[in-house]
Design a protein around this motif. Structure first.
Motif, PDB file in Angstrom:
ATOM      1  N   PHE A  76      17.398   6.462 -20.002  1.00  0.00           N
ATOM      2  CA  PHE A  76      16.532   5.332 -19.651  1.00  0.00           C
ATOM      3  C   PHE A  76      15.097   5.750 -19.418  1.00  0.00           C
ATOM      4  CE2 PHE A  76      18.725   6.848 -15.886  1.00  0.00           C
ATOM      5  CZ  PHE A  76      17.699   7.112 -15.001  1.00  0.00           C
ATOM      6  N   ARG A  77      14.810   7.042 -19.319  1.00  0.00           N
ATOM      7  CA  ARG A  77      13.453   7.441 -18.951  1.00  0.00           C
ATOM      8  C   ARG A  77      12.470   7.357 -20.118  1.00  0.00           C
ATOM      9  NH1 ARG A  77      16.248  10.997 -15.356  1.00  0.00           N
ATOM     10  NH2 ARG A  77      15.472  10.822 -13.238  1.00  0.00           N
ATOM     11  N   GLY A  78      12.964   7.522 -21.354  1.00  0.00           N
ATOM     12  CA  GLY A  78      12.058   7.469 -22.492  1.00  0.00           C
ATOM     13  C   GLY A  78      11.257   8.728 -22.671  1.00  0.00           C
ATOM     14  N   GLU A  79      11.791   9.876 -22.243  1.00  0.00           N
ATOM     15  CA  GLU A  79      11.071  11.145 -22.369  1.00  0.00           C
ATOM     16  C   GLU A  79      11.685  12.084 -23.392  1.00  0.00           C
ATOM     17  OE1 GLU A  79      11.002  12.847 -18.512  1.00  0.00           O
ATOM     18  OE2 GLU A  79       9.591  11.432 -17.687  1.00  0.00           O
ATOM     19  N   ALA A  80      12.931  11.847 -23.798  1.00  0.00           N
ATOM     20  CA  ALA A  80      13.645  12.832 -24.607  1.00  0.00           C
ATOM     21  C   ALA A  80      12.955  13.087 -25.944  1.00  0.00           C
ATOM     22  CB  ALA A  80      15.091  12.387 -24.824  1.00  0.00           C
ATOM     23  N   LEU A  81      12.726  12.045 -26.750  1.00  0.00           N
ATOM     24  CA  LEU A  81      12.170  12.253 -28.082  1.00  0.00           C
ATOM     25  C   LEU A  81      10.778  12.887 -28.042  1.00  0.00           C
ATOM     26  CD1 LEU A  81      13.384   9.079 -30.017  1.00  0.00           C
ATOM     27  CD2 LEU A  81      14.068  11.443 -30.394  1.00  0.00           C
ATOM     28  N   PRO A  82       9.822  12.378 -27.249  1.00  0.00           N
ATOM     29  CA  PRO A  82       8.518  13.043 -27.229  1.00  0.00           C
ATOM     30  C   PRO A  82       8.585  14.463 -26.666  1.00  0.00           C
ATOM     31  CG  PRO A  82       8.615  11.281 -25.587  1.00  0.00           C
ATOM     32  CD  PRO A  82       9.804  11.126 -26.461  1.00  0.00           C
ATOM     33  N   SER A  83       9.463  14.705 -25.701  1.00  0.00           N
ATOM     34  CA  SER A  83       9.573  16.055 -25.146  1.00  0.00           C
ATOM     35  C   SER A  83      10.134  17.021 -26.184  1.00  0.00           C
ATOM     36  CB  SER A  83      10.462  16.045 -23.903  1.00  0.00           C
ATOM     37  OG  SER A  83       9.849  15.316 -22.864  1.00  0.00           O
ATOM     38  N   ILE A  84      11.149  16.561 -26.932  1.00  0.00           N
ATOM     39  CA  ILE A  84      11.715  17.412 -27.992  1.00  0.00           C
ATOM     40  C   ILE A  84      10.667  17.644 -29.077  1.00  0.00           C
ATOM     41  CG2 ILE A  84      13.482  17.525 -29.785  1.00  0.00           C
ATOM     42  CD1 ILE A  84      15.254  15.790 -27.887  1.00  0.00           C
ATOM     43  N   ALA A  85       9.951  16.579 -29.454  1.00  0.00           N
ATOM     44  CA  ALA A  85       8.943  16.708 -30.511  1.00  0.00           C
ATOM     45  C   ALA A  85       7.827  17.667 -30.130  1.00  0.00           C
ATOM     46  CB  ALA A  85       8.360  15.332 -30.838  1.00  0.00           C
ATOM     47  N   SER A  86       7.602  17.883 -28.847  1.00  0.00           N
ATOM     48  CA  SER A  86       6.519  18.761 -28.413  1.00  0.00           C
ATOM     49  C   SER A  86       6.889  20.233 -28.484  1.00  0.00           C
ATOM     50  CB  SER A  86       6.106  18.405 -26.982  1.00  0.00           C
ATOM     51  OG  SER A  86       7.108  18.789 -26.061  1.00  0.00           O
ATOM     52  N   VAL A  87       8.186  20.541 -28.639  1.00  0.00           N
ATOM     53  CA  VAL A  87       8.603  21.947 -28.652  1.00  0.00           C
ATOM     54  C   VAL A  87       9.434  22.291 -29.887  1.00  0.00           C
ATOM     55  CG1 VAL A  87       8.545  22.216 -26.148  1.00  0.00           C
ATOM     56  CG2 VAL A  87      10.631  21.371 -27.238  1.00  0.00           C
TER      57      VAL A  87
END
Length: 597
Positions: A97-108
């Motif tokens: 529900f936080r909406g952080e997974a995809l951008p966090s993965i894309a950053s690394v």
């Protein structure tokens, strides 16, 4: 030395810091993306990894997909379709529900996302290369659903890559994450491939037979065959799943799977409640294998307490603890011969307990028996009375039996230790001391529960040191102590005292017991430690009072023992967690003597 000036971090560095919270290793990526697939309503998910997930992670699903107009937002931090206001956090029903997974993965990592929604003829693809810029969406061929491809994890954060373990270890974490989610959603099919080799291929499991097959695939056939199904409701709680019998217990609690509203969690409240529920049937140092789903109102728990959502916080943890303990304990108590999988032994492989269990009564046993109520003492003599008054007689002829009871009918006694009986499946072997010990123990527990706890006032109160927190707990839980037969009071700023105890505990170290109870109350808002000590005394009495090895029993006595076992809670295990009986099937006997070959 002058301190550094305060400055705004770059968006890429912010994303990488966030990624440190969400993306610890390849298994973290798999978990986050699998949860997104499940939240999208997928019924089939396939995971492909290479080199333990470091080189490649590719996850395909047939879920609802992402609308092309939302693709840019999907890779933006703090953007989500699962919550819109603070109140939604109080009633979270999705896994992520936080909406952080995809951008966090894309950053690394190098990330490619391809998705198609049901009302679109074309799929769309976006890609990122470890920076804060994401390419424009482009049309691409793809069925309804989503594929996320993650390559070269931590290629731009070499310091984090150094902390990764070997390929086998990293893949082991991925496999464990897959197993947990596969046990959380039986209606979803899962596939797992590693280096082009299929590791898991799980079809959706809608009925009980299919669920048993999935359990066998994920936890082994032994667990699937030696577990009982639980499905109970109590005070707004729904608890269901599978409880492993003592035969499949382990030295570590590494195969305990807890789910709260479908979310895999690691929770001390649930683990402690289960440990208490099993303590009557497991040897010390052993841990049960289990799969437990707890369902309750979303408002009754907080899932927003851990960055990776591994933990939850119950708003009424004491109520949850007691409800789970009671429901698990009640289900285990119903495990009797004929109501659960038979403990089957393999001919020639099992070593039966050797020697014996003592040589009759006397000494400490006599002294302990004097502490038992007259009703229990009367019950202890049942088998002896039968033996003294009844000559040996033949067992009921098997041909005349239409339907034999679960443990069948006695045939003989072996080496003064075992009762041999015949049932419809074949040969039953009973450890008579272990069986009688459990029977007596359960009878003593029932007698204790039906009457008031007998207490005695101490002529000299037992004092012990207390701190501010202990003083508060004594005052708060005074009624609980009194209900258990203890009179505990605060005598001064640093002193507590016990003025009354249950009679069964005379001679035991009371101050340490009360301190341990206070520690339990502080940690779990509940304590059954006093009950445990009393039950330990009863277990000791039962062990000393049970029929001993080398004591001859006639057929009527043996049959009386078998019938008592069938009526007794936990009748398949003794007080120490050992089995009380084993089944040798006709098929096993045929193999032993090579019949039909």
């Amino acid at each position: 030395m002058m301190s550094a000036r305060i400055q705004r971090l770059s968006p890429q560095l912010v994303s990488q810091i966030a990624a440190g919270e969400v993306v610890e290793r390849p298994a973290s990526v798999v978990k986050e993306l699998l949860e997104n697939s499940l939240d999208a309503g997928a019924t089939r998910i396939t995971v492909e990894v290479e080199q333990g997930g470091i080189r490649l992670i590719r996850i395909r699903d047939n879920g609802s997909g992402i609308h092309p107009d939302d693709l840019a937002l999907a890779l933006t931090r703090h953007a989500t379709s699962k919550i819109t206001r603070f109140d939604d956090l109080q009633h979270v029903s999705s896994l992520g529900f936080r909406g952080e997974a995809l951008p966090s993965i894309a950053s690394v990592a190098r990330l490619t996302l391809t998705t198609r929604v049901p009302d679109q003829d074309t799929a769309w693809r976006v890609a990122g290369d470890g920076g804060d810029a994401i390419g424009e969406p482009l049309p691409a061929p793809h069925p309804v659903g989503t594929t996320v491809e993650v390559r070269d994890l931590f290629f731009n954060v070499p310091a984090r890559r150094k902390f990764l373990r070997g390929e086998r270890t990293e893949f082991g974490h991925i496999e464990d994450s897959m197993r947990r989610l596969a046990l959380s959603r039986f209606t979803v099919g899962f596939g797992l491939w590693h280096n082009q080799r299929m590791v898991l291929d799980l079809d959706p499991a809608a009925d009980g037979a299919a669920q048993s097959r999935r359990l066998a695939e994920l936890l082994g056939r032994t667990f699937a065959a030696a577990s009982v199904f639980l499905d109970r409701n109590e005070t707004g709680l729904h608890l269901w799943g599978w409880l492993g019998l003592p035969a499949v217990s382990r030295a570590q609690p590494d195969q305990q799977y807890f789910f709260v509203n479908g979310r895999p969690v690691r929770d001390r409240t649930l683990a402690h409640a289960v440990r208490q529920a099993y303590q009557d049937i497991l040897p010390q140092g052993r841990h049960p294998v289990l799969v437990l789903h707890l369902e309750l109102e979303p408002a009754a728990l907080d899932v927003n307490v851990h960055p990776a959502k591994h933990e939850v916080r119950f708003r009424e943890s004491a109520l949850i603890h007691e409800g789970v303990r009671r429901m698990v304990q009640a289900t285990l108590a119903e495990v009797r011969p004929g109501t659960a999988p038979a403990p089957v032994t393999q001919v020639g492989l099992r070593a039966w307990p050797a020697g014996g269990f003592g040589s009759g009564f006397g000494g400490e046993a006599d002294r302990e028996q004097q502490r038992v109520s007259p009703q229990i003492q009367e019950r202890l003599a049942v088998y002896g009375q039968l033996h003294a008054s009844t000559p040996a007689v033949a067992a009921t002829e098997p041909a005349a039996i239409v339907e034999s009871p679960p443990l069948g009918y006695a045939l003989a006694q072996l080496h003064g230790c075992y009762v041999l009986a015949e049932n419809s499946a074949g040969l039953v072997v009973v450890d008579m001391h272990a069986a009688h010990e459990r029977i007596l123990y359960e009878q003593m527990k029932t007698a204790l529960a039906q009457g008031r706890v007998q207490t005695q006032i101490l002529m000299v109160p037992v004092t012990f040191a207390v701190g501010p927190r202990e003083r508060q707990l004594i005052e708060e839980y005074g009624a609980l102590f009194a209900q258990a037969g203890l009179d505990v009071a605060v005598l001064g700023p640093e002193t507590g005292a016990v003025r009354q105890i249950p009679t069964l505990l005379a001679g035991l170290e009371i101050a340490g017991l009360v301190r341990d109870m206070l520690a339990d109350l502080a940690a779990h808002e509940a304590s059954n430690r006093l009950e445990r000590v009393i039950l330990d005394v009863l277990a000791s009495l039962a062990c000393h009072s049970a029929v001993r090895a080398n004591r001859p029993l006639n057929l009527l006595e043996m049959n009386a023992l078998l019938r008592d076992m069938e009526r007794t809670d936990h009748g398949s295990q003794c007080n120490h967690g050992r089995p009380t009986w084993a089944q040798l099937t006709l098929e096993e006997l045929d193999r032993l003597f090579r019949r039909g070959r």
